[in-house]
Design a protein around this motif. Structure first.
Motif, PDB file in Angstrom:
ATOM      1  N   GLU B  24       0.837  -1.219   0.000  1.00 21.16           N
ATOM      2  CA  GLU B  24       0.000   0.000   0.000  1.00 21.16           C
ATOM      3  C   GLU B  24       0.861   1.254   0.000  1.00 21.16           C
ATOM      4  OE1 GLU B  24      -2.742  -0.073   3.320  1.00 21.16           O
ATOM      5  OE2 GLU B  24      -3.585  -1.964   2.564  1.00 21.16           O
ATOM      6  N   GLY B  25       1.958   1.193   0.752  1.00 25.32           N
ATOM      7  CA  GLY B  25       2.872   2.335   0.797  1.00 25.32           C
ATOM      8  C   GLY B  25       3.462   2.627  -0.577  1.00 25.32           C
ATOM      9  N   PHE B  26       3.941   1.585  -1.247  1.00 25.07           N
ATOM     10  CA  PHE B  26       4.505   1.783  -2.593  1.00 25.07           C
ATOM     11  C   PHE B  26       3.442   2.327  -3.553  1.00 25.07           C
ATOM     12  CE2 PHE B  26       7.891  -1.460  -1.422  1.00 25.07           C
ATOM     13  CZ  PHE B  26       8.966  -0.592  -1.570  1.00 25.07           C
ATOM     14  N   MET B  27       2.221   1.805  -3.421  1.00 27.50           N
ATOM     15  CA  MET B  27       1.157   2.277  -4.319  1.00 27.50           C
ATOM     16  C   MET B  27       0.833   3.749  -4.039  1.00 27.50           C
ATOM     17  SD  MET B  27      -1.475  -0.887  -4.954  1.00 27.50           S
ATOM     18  CE  MET B  27      -1.662  -1.453  -3.271  1.00 27.50           C
ATOM     19  N   ALA B  28       0.734   4.109  -2.758  1.00 27.81           N
ATOM     20  CA  ALA B  28       0.467   5.519  -2.402  1.00 27.81           C
ATOM     21  C   ALA B  28       1.566   6.409  -2.981  1.00 27.81           C
ATOM     22  CB  ALA B  28       0.400   5.671  -0.885  1.00 27.81           C
ATOM     23  N   TYR B  29       2.816   5.921  -2.870  1.00 30.11           N
ATOM     24  CA  TYR B  29       3.947   6.708  -3.379  1.00 30.11           C
ATOM     25  C   TYR B  29       3.838   6.927  -4.887  1.00 30.11           C
ATOM     26  CZ  TYR B  29       8.686   8.142  -4.438  1.00 30.11           C
ATOM     27  OH  TYR B  29       9.767   8.840  -4.895  1.00 30.11           O
ATOM     28  N   SER B  30       3.597   5.834  -5.608  1.00 28.23           N
ATOM     29  CA  SER B  30       3.569   5.951  -7.075  1.00 28.23           C
ATOM     30  C   SER B  30       2.318   6.666  -7.572  1.00 28.23           C
ATOM     31  CB  SER B  30       3.693   4.567  -7.727  1.00 28.23           C
ATOM     32  OG  SER B  30       4.966   4.013  -7.448  1.00 28.23           O
ATOM     33  N   ILE B 115      11.155  -7.155   3.108  1.00 34.18           N
ATOM     34  CA  ILE B 115       9.796  -7.302   2.563  1.00 34.18           C
ATOM     35  C   ILE B 115       9.723  -6.737   1.148  1.00 34.18           C
ATOM     36  CG2 ILE B 115       7.397  -6.523   2.823  1.00 34.18           C
ATOM     37  CD1 ILE B 115       7.832  -6.779   5.879  1.00 34.18           C
ATOM     38  N   ALA B 116      10.388  -5.621   0.907  1.00 34.33           N
ATOM     39  CA  ALA B 116      10.408  -5.066  -0.460  1.00 34.33           C
ATOM     40  C   ALA B 116      11.043  -6.076  -1.422  1.00 34.33           C
ATOM     41  CB  ALA B 116      11.170  -3.739  -0.489  1.00 34.33           C
ATOM     42  N   GLY B 117      12.112  -6.736  -0.965  1.00 38.04           N
ATOM     43  CA  GLY B 117      12.737  -7.776  -1.794  1.00 38.04           C
ATOM     44  C   GLY B 117      11.762  -8.906  -2.074  1.00 38.04           C
ATOM     45  N   ALA B 118      11.038  -9.335  -1.048  1.00 40.60           N
ATOM     46  CA  ALA B 118      10.071 -10.430  -1.227  1.00 40.60           C
ATOM     47  C   ALA B 118       8.949 -10.010  -2.175  1.00 40.60           C
ATOM     48  CB  ALA B 118       9.507 -10.844   0.135  1.00 40.60           C
ATOM     49  N   ILE B 119       8.499  -8.760  -2.057  1.00 37.80           N
ATOM     50  CA  ILE B 119       7.447  -8.264  -2.962  1.00 37.80           C
ATOM     51  C   ILE B 119       7.938  -8.330  -4.411  1.00 37.80           C
ATOM     52  CG2 ILE B 119       6.190  -6.177  -3.691  1.00 37.80           C
ATOM     53  CD1 ILE B 119       6.015  -5.424  -0.654  1.00 37.80           C
ATOM     54  N   LYS B 269      13.095   6.820 -19.543  1.00 36.38           N
ATOM     55  CA  LYS B 269      11.715   6.467 -19.948  1.00 36.38           C
ATOM     56  C   LYS B 269      11.446   4.962 -19.839  1.00 36.38           C
ATOM     57  CE  LYS B 269      12.452   5.661 -24.777  1.00 36.38           C
ATOM     58  NZ  LYS B 269      13.106   6.049 -25.883  1.00 36.38           N
ATOM     59  N   ASN B 270      12.500   4.169 -19.757  1.00 36.19           N
ATOM     60  CA  ASN B 270      12.307   2.710 -19.675  1.00 36.19           C
ATOM     61  C   ASN B 270      12.223   2.186 -18.238  1.00 36.19           C
ATOM     62  OD1 ASN B 270      12.305   2.475 -22.437  1.00 36.19           O
ATOM     63  ND2 ASN B 270      14.540   2.311 -22.530  1.00 36.19           N
ATOM     64  N   ILE B 271      12.303   3.076 -17.262  1.00 39.53           N
ATOM     65  CA  ILE B 271      12.231   2.634 -15.862  1.00 39.53           C
ATOM     66  C   ILE B 271      10.769   2.607 -15.414  1.00 39.53           C
ATOM     67  CG2 ILE B 271      13.077   3.054 -13.512  1.00 39.53           C
ATOM     68  CD1 ILE B 271      15.167   4.978 -14.805  1.00 39.53           C
ATOM     69  N   LYS B 272      10.382   1.505 -14.809  1.00 39.33           N
ATOM     70  CA  LYS B 272       9.027   1.415 -14.247  1.00 39.33           C
ATOM     71  C   LYS B 272       9.119   1.561 -12.728  1.00 39.33           C
ATOM     72  CE  LYS B 272       7.289  -0.325 -18.190  1.00 39.33           C
ATOM     73  NZ  LYS B 272       6.724   0.661 -19.126  1.00 39.33           N
ATOM     74  N   GLU B 273       8.041   2.045 -12.113  1.00 36.74           N
ATOM     75  CA  GLU B 273       8.067   2.214 -10.653  1.00 36.74           C
ATOM     76  C   GLU B 273       7.256   1.111  -9.985  1.00 36.74           C
ATOM     77  OE1 GLU B 273       8.862   6.223  -8.596  1.00 36.74           O
ATOM     78  OE2 GLU B 273       6.692   5.966  -8.550  1.00 36.74           O
ATOM     79  N   LEU B 274       7.842   0.578  -8.917  1.00 34.53           N
ATOM     80  CA  LEU B 274       7.274  -0.594  -8.245  1.00 34.53           C
ATOM     81  C   LEU B 274       5.789  -0.415  -7.902  1.00 34.53           C
ATOM     82  CD1 LEU B 274       7.559  -3.361  -6.935  1.00 34.53           C
ATOM     83  CD2 LEU B 274       8.629  -2.268  -4.947  1.00 34.53           C
ATOM     84  N   GLY B 275       5.449   0.713  -7.277  1.00 31.85           N
ATOM     85  CA  GLY B 275       4.059   0.938  -6.850  1.00 31.85           C
ATOM     86  C   GLY B 275       3.082   0.891  -8.002  1.00 31.85           C
ATOM     87  N   SER B 276       3.482   1.403  -9.174  1.00 27.77           N
ATOM     88  CA  SER B 276       2.591   1.375 -10.349  1.00 27.77           C
ATOM     89  C   SER B 276       2.390  -0.050 -10.826  1.00 27.77           C
ATOM     90  CB  SER B 276       3.188   2.173 -11.507  1.00 27.77           C
ATOM     91  OG  SER B 276       3.635   3.409 -11.070  1.00 27.77           O
ATOM     92  N   ALA B 300      10.980   6.193   1.886  1.00 33.72           N
ATOM     93  CA  ALA B 300      10.386   6.568   3.179  1.00 33.72           C
ATOM     94  C   ALA B 300       8.984   5.983   3.369  1.00 33.72           C
ATOM     95  CB  ALA B 300      10.358   8.085   3.326  1.00 33.72           C
ATOM     96  N   VAL B 301       8.230   5.748   2.291  1.00 34.58           N
ATOM     97  CA  VAL B 301       6.880   5.170   2.485  1.00 34.58           C
ATOM     98  C   VAL B 301       6.947   3.804   3.155  1.00 34.58           C
ATOM     99  CG1 VAL B 301       5.459   6.372   0.796  1.00 34.58           C
ATOM    100  CG2 VAL B 301       6.843   4.404   0.067  1.00 34.58           C
ATOM    101  N   GLN B 302       8.011   3.057   2.907  1.00 33.72           N
ATOM    102  CA  GLN B 302       8.169   1.773   3.608  1.00 33.72           C
ATOM    103  C   GLN B 302       8.314   2.018   5.109  1.00 33.72           C
ATOM    104  OE1 GLN B 302      11.432   0.989   0.494  1.00 33.72           O
ATOM    105  NE2 GLN B 302      11.259  -0.939   1.555  1.00 33.72           N
ATOM    106  N   ASP B 303       9.126   3.019   5.459  1.00 36.43           N
ATOM    107  CA  ASP B 303       9.342   3.350   6.870  1.00 36.43           C
ATOM    108  C   ASP B 303       8.056   3.872   7.517  1.00 36.43           C
ATOM    109  OD1 ASP B 303      12.150   2.766   6.704  1.00 36.43           O
ATOM    110  OD2 ASP B 303      12.350   4.608   5.556  1.00 36.43           O
ATOM    111  N   ILE B 304       7.359   4.717   6.762  1.00 37.28           N
ATOM    112  CA  ILE B 304       6.100   5.275   7.275  1.00 37.28           C
ATOM    113  C   ILE B 304       5.132   4.139   7.588  1.00 37.28           C
ATOM    114  CG2 ILE B 304       4.065   6.645   6.632  1.00 37.28           C
ATOM    115  CD1 ILE B 304       6.039   8.268   4.748  1.00 37.28           C
ATOM    116  N   GLN B 305       5.001   3.200   6.632  1.00 38.94           N
ATOM    117  CA  GLN B 305       4.016   2.131   6.780  1.00 38.94           C
ATOM    118  C   GLN B 305       4.382   1.163   7.908  1.00 38.94           C
ATOM    119  OE1 GLN B 305       1.391   3.395   5.327  1.00 38.94           O
ATOM    120  NE2 GLN B 305       0.863   1.561   4.164  1.00 38.94           N
ATOM    121  N   ILE B 306       5.644   0.784   7.989  1.00 38.94           N
ATOM    122  CA  ILE B 306       6.021  -0.175   9.036  1.00 38.94           C
ATOM    123  C   ILE B 306       5.985   0.507  10.406  1.00 38.94           C
ATOM    124  CG2 ILE B 306       8.567   0.069   9.008  1.00 38.94           C
ATOM    125  CD1 ILE B 306       8.717  -3.014   9.100  1.00 38.94           C
TER     126      ILE B 306
END
Lengths: 319, 319
Positions: B24-30, B115-119, B269-276, B300-306
């Motif tokens: 959810e944090g990554f999605m909020a960020y993106s 957890i980000a690695g596992a995601i 332009k070829n970089i995608k963002e995890l949250g998206s 920081a969204v990971q830190d905020i969420q945890i």
């Protein structure tokens, strides 16, 4: 790890002579002996607020320090201070281990800001002050004055504030502390009559104008610590004989000097840094035909120095 | 204000399902729903160390969070972990008042990184893993593997590390946890034989090279969180079919992608963002003819969420 709260902090503060400690911090900074990255900033829109994270270390010292302080400008509607969320955290410089937290609720930030103002008043303000002008009626408008007590015999203050009630309250409180204090109708009245002027508001529009500003005046600009804050009409810099920054690099990004640079009324080469002037020990005092100006945006070395001194004093008190 | 230490934190962690919270944090960020300023960084030379300050908030949430974590790379000589000085601090988003401190000694940073690695492994790694390659033998080299347990039946690991003893210790410890683990003689051996590769070192020289790297491999780059750190030879990006950043803006400044951009082997332009990609729910899994890559610099969204989840769980436990 040791954690100390505001009560502990207030108990030890009278035991510490902070002025030389803060001066040493400014000197270390201007001599390149400190590492102070750019200020971290977090902004809020509704209610409006800003959080500043200032951090760094003096080389070969024991600690590094991270300081958090905030201003939330809707708090007065809740009858709580705008600056209440804050702390200073000390870590071991060799291992990164946390050593202590001072949960100062922004109090030490207020103290070190007031001391920086007093240092500039001592170095730059005219010898015999006739009247001190204060623009603003908040915590810093009070503390800047308190920390002048030992420096001048002048007890006369003119104060200007946006809100009638806050001005009345300021006058009432400061009178009880022995100041002879009058309300100014306009900031122009302050410019025309005061020889030390302190600006201490979060204004985003210039309050102190160049018209009426008289020669022989030193200005301490305290309020502007974010790029968008601005208390001083930058035309004033065209009349100014000495422009002092607490940190030149920081004042190019934020504070009154940044507006002066953008507006073309300051050249970077004419800015002096506070720590170098303390070090040089020359007389930089404002003369009767001069205007001098100090921009105090707040530098992490102040936080580092006050945090170390207070933390060590708290530890000693425990023993 | 509530202050919780590592014991409290470790007690509540098993009660919280952090993966959806971090997603959810990554999605909020993106989606632009968070405010995350650039990372604050404080560097030390002797002994070498880095401190990262990550901070921000999700709009219309209760708290803002400031997270401090450090790596001091001389600590192993003192037999203490490199990452031990750290905490996460929660403040009220409306008033700025401090609400709580989690003195996690970098533990929650390690958890949210794992957890980000596992995601990313869940989203991008091939379905049936034959062998997991690990470059590094420190805390993250352990935790990244631990958090994969629920995602794959593959128990085979190849590990490469600079120090012989640390590799032996890693193999001994991870074998006890049920992993079938072998020492790789070179990082090239890992490139040639593994289909999920995790790099988790503070290296400043590329360790994983493009030669021998086989198709059908997903890479999780974990170690590089400062501009000068670099684990991946940027030539790899020329062979890569999907390049994912935890934060595009942050990875342009730090992390492996920044080296790829500088080296001309990645176009922004070829970089995608995890949250998206989490949001899109399409299948981005690495196919047998593809190479995919995720750059996890830590947002920081990971830190905020945890921090929010753990703090609220600690409070509930107290009641």
């Amino acid at each position: 790890m040791k954690i100390y709260g505001l009560e502990d902090i207030k108990r030890v503060l009278p035991q510490i002579d902070l002025t030389p400690i803060i001066k040493e911090g400014f000197m270390a900074y201007s001599s390149g002996l400190s590492v102070v990255p750019p200020v971290g900033e977090l902004l809020f829109e509704d209610p409006p607020g800003d959080v500043h994270i200032k951090y760094g270390y003096i080389q070969n010292d024991d600690y590094y320090v991270i300081k958090i302080a905030s201003g939330f400008y809707g708090n007065h509607e809740l009858n709580i201070p705008s600056s209440q969320g804050g702390m200073m955290i000390l870590f071991d410089q060799k291992t990164g281990k946390e050593v202590g937290i001072l949960i100062d609720q922004c109090y030490l930030t207020n103290v070190r800001t007031a001391i920086a103002g007093a240092i500039c008043a001592e170095l730059f303000a005219p010898n015999n002050l006739n009247c001190i002008g204060v623009i603003g009626t908040g915590v810093q408008a009070r503390m800047q004055i308190s920390y002048l007590s030992n420096l001048t015999n002048c007890k006369k203050i003119k104060v200007w504030g946006r809100g009638g009630k806050s001005v009345e309250k300021y006058i009432e409180e400061m009178s009880l502390l022995g100041w002879n204090i009058e309300k100014a109708q306009t900031t122009d009245e302050i410019a025309a009559t005061c020889d030390l002027i302190i600006t201490a508001t979060p204004s985003k529009e210039p309050l102190l104008k160049s018209r009426n500003l008289k020669k022989g005046t030193h200005i301490n600009a305290i309020g502007s610590d974010s790029p968008e804050k601005n208390e001083i009409d930058h035309q004033i810099f065209k009349m100014t004989d000495l422009i002092v920054a607490d940190s030149i690099s920081q004042c190019l990004e934020r504070g009154e000097i940044s507006h002066g640079i953008k507006g073309g009324s300051i050249e970077q080469k004419n800015i002096k840094e506070l720590g170098s002037l303390i070090e040089s020990k020359s007389d930089h005092r404002c003369q009767s035909n001069q205007i001098t100006f100090a921009d105090l945006t707040g530098v992490a070395v102040q936080d580092i120095q006050i945090a170390k001194a207070v933390f060590n004093a708290c530890k000693r008190l425990e023993v």
